[in-house]
Design an enzyme around this catalytic site. Structure first.
Site: not given
Length: 516
Positions: A236, A342, A373, A398
């Site tokens: 994931f 990750d 997280k 931005t």
């Protein structure tokens, strides 16, 4: 070190918190609201270490109604008129949530070992974070939110160096800040593609051709490169287009969404207990490494990078050995492919190391490490200056992150260091794992494939009635989550103590007994 500082040194801070705000209840006032409630605590909890912040938490959970209760049901009905509530777990009263405990509008207070899907680092309504939120620097960052690429604040370098970069993984001294975990992975993928094509052109000084620029505008080669990111089955990595193409955990995430034709390798499926299946597990890991190398060499869209989680979290809490990850790093180095780790869910102390990949003892660091997280902000770390694109506006949006969240992470880092919370989590994790081993022996099949030994509180087990197990947990005062098809995953906060482990284990045993 910092962990040896007197915890009472923040009592003054707590007193300040209790009087500084009239807008919302504080951690201290919330404790008084808990004081008259029926509480469920393990009999030995009073013998354990005191809490990190004096008079902060209740002694244990309180369950007054079914969950959701009448007030929550009424509020959910109103919310559903304007917002999709089908994934709702628990309607939460954040004013009354405190420390390791999450509250709802009906007065239920649960020990929270799910922590907003592993995202709360040092407790609800932490007094030190409340102080940070009231600072003039925070107010300035919130009301004057900058477009960081164009108008960074004068102190942005200092904020990064004393916060996000203070805990940068070894060998990685730069950061690209982002908004969320999916965004962090997406931008890391972009960096990998730009690095690879720049290398193929002959270096950063080589200009783009007219053909490249024209074909890019119609999404065709050579301007739109024919490259891929290799990920693993059950992985994931997020829900945006690039990250979703590397996510392989559940079909529901991916259905109906156009996807890139990118390769996936098998993540080694280890058998437990590990010591009883050492030979089989080593063979499974070698087969996975062989598959990775085959895909790097032969996949019809060449991988520019391999992305992997230290522990596949959403996909079922799947582990692999340090030797496997060292082998993976060797393969990526051999073939000139980047390695992206990750650490969105595993990072910031949960595994008993600040970064989970520190358990691997890599000779060469990963090329990029993504985070979010528990950091309360997001981005990716890198060290190679060639991963910074050769021209401005290529890696840009931005906001490019959020200074307010960077300041919050800085305050979180300060508390982690002051209280020694990484070492604390490693110790408490060992204690909790030992207790769970006892339950697994006492109730065969109910705590199957217990995993996460030596990985802090990043622990999981399989249960044959997992979904019902999670639902019943609330009746016994615990908020807990699952992963994959059958895993119960524990994601406590870094302030989770032995006394909380006792409460949790007692509740888990009651859940199992309730099935009998």
């Amino acid at each position: 070190m910092a962990s040896r500082l007197l915890r009472s040194s923040y009592s003054g801070s707590l007193r300040a918190v209790s009087t500084a705000s009239t807008v919302r209840p504080t951690a201290v006032s919330a404790v008084h609201q808990f004081s008259n409630r029926r509480q469920f605590t393990a009999s030995s909890s009073s013998k354990m270490a005191s809490s990190f912040y004096k008079d902060w938490e209740p002694e244990g959970p309180t369950v007054k109604t079914g969950i959701p209760g009448p007030k929550a049901k009424e509020a959910i009905k109103e919310l559903d008129e304007v917002f999709d509530t089908r994934s709702l777990n628990m309607l939460t009263d954040y004013h009354k949530s405190v420390g390791n405990y999450i509250a709802d509008p009906d007065g239920n207070v649960l020990l929270d070992v799910y922590a907003q899907i592993a995202s709360i680092p040092i407790g609800y309504n932490n007094p030190v974070l409340q102080d940070a939120a009231r600072s003039s620097d925070m107010v300035n960052s919130i009301i004057n939110r900058p477009a960081l690429g164009n108008f960074p604040p004068t102190d942005w370098a200092s904020v990064l160096k004393t916060g996000i970069l203070k805990v940068a993984p070894k060998g990685l001294n730069q950061v690209f800040t982002a908004m969320a975990g999916s965004d962090a992975n997406e931008t890391a993928y972009k960096a990998a593609f730009m690095w690879r094509r720049q290398k193929e052109r002959g270096g950063p000084q080589v200009e783009f051709t007219a053909e490249e620029m024209e074909s890019a505008m119609i999404n065709q080669s050579p301007g739109a490169s024919s490259l891929s990111i290799l990920s693993f089955k059950s992985a994931f990595h997020g829900r945006l287009f690039g990250s979703l193409s590397t996510t392989r955990s559940k079909p529901i995430h991916k259905l109906d969404i156009p996807a890139f034709d990118w390769p996936q390798a098998t993540f080694p499926l280890l058998k437990y207990p590990l010591e009883e299946h050492a030979e089989e597990n080593a063979a499974a890991e070698q087969a996975a490494l062989d598959e990775v190398e085959h895909l790097i060499k032969n996949y019809h869209i060449p991988p520019a990078a391999v992305i992997i989680e230290p522990i596949q979290s959403e996909g079922g809490d799947n582990h692999a050995s340090p030797a496997f990850f060292r082998g993976l790093r060797a393969i990526t180095k051999k073939h000139g492919v980047l390695m992206i780790v990750d650490e969105v869910q595993t990072g910031v102390g949960a595994t008993g190391k600040f970064w989970a990949h520190e358990h691997w003892d890599l000779q060469d660091p990963p090329d990029m490490v993504t985070f979010s997280k528990k950091a309360q902000t997001a981005g990716y770390y890198f060290g190679n200056p060639e991963l910074r694109p050769n021209k401005p506006y290529r890696q840009f949006n931005t906001w490019m992150g959020d200074p307010a969240r960077a300041l919050l992470f800085k305050a979180i880092i300060g508390e982690i260091e002051r209280l020694g919370l990484v070492e604390h989590t490693a110790r408490v994790g060992d204690y909790l794992y030992g207790k769970l081993e006892g339950l697994a022996q006492k109730y065969p099949g109910q705590f199957a494939n217990l995993r996460g030994k030596g990985q802090g509180t990043f622990i999981a087990f399989d249960n044959p009635r997992r979904d019902e197990f999670l639902a019943r947990a609330k009746k016994f005062g615990v908020n807990i989550g699952g992963s994959g098809p059958s895993a119960v995953r524990l994601r406590p906060m870094l302030i989770f103590e032995e006394k909380h482990a006792d409460i949790l284990v007692d509740a888990l045993e009651k859940i199992v007994k309730s099935f009998q």
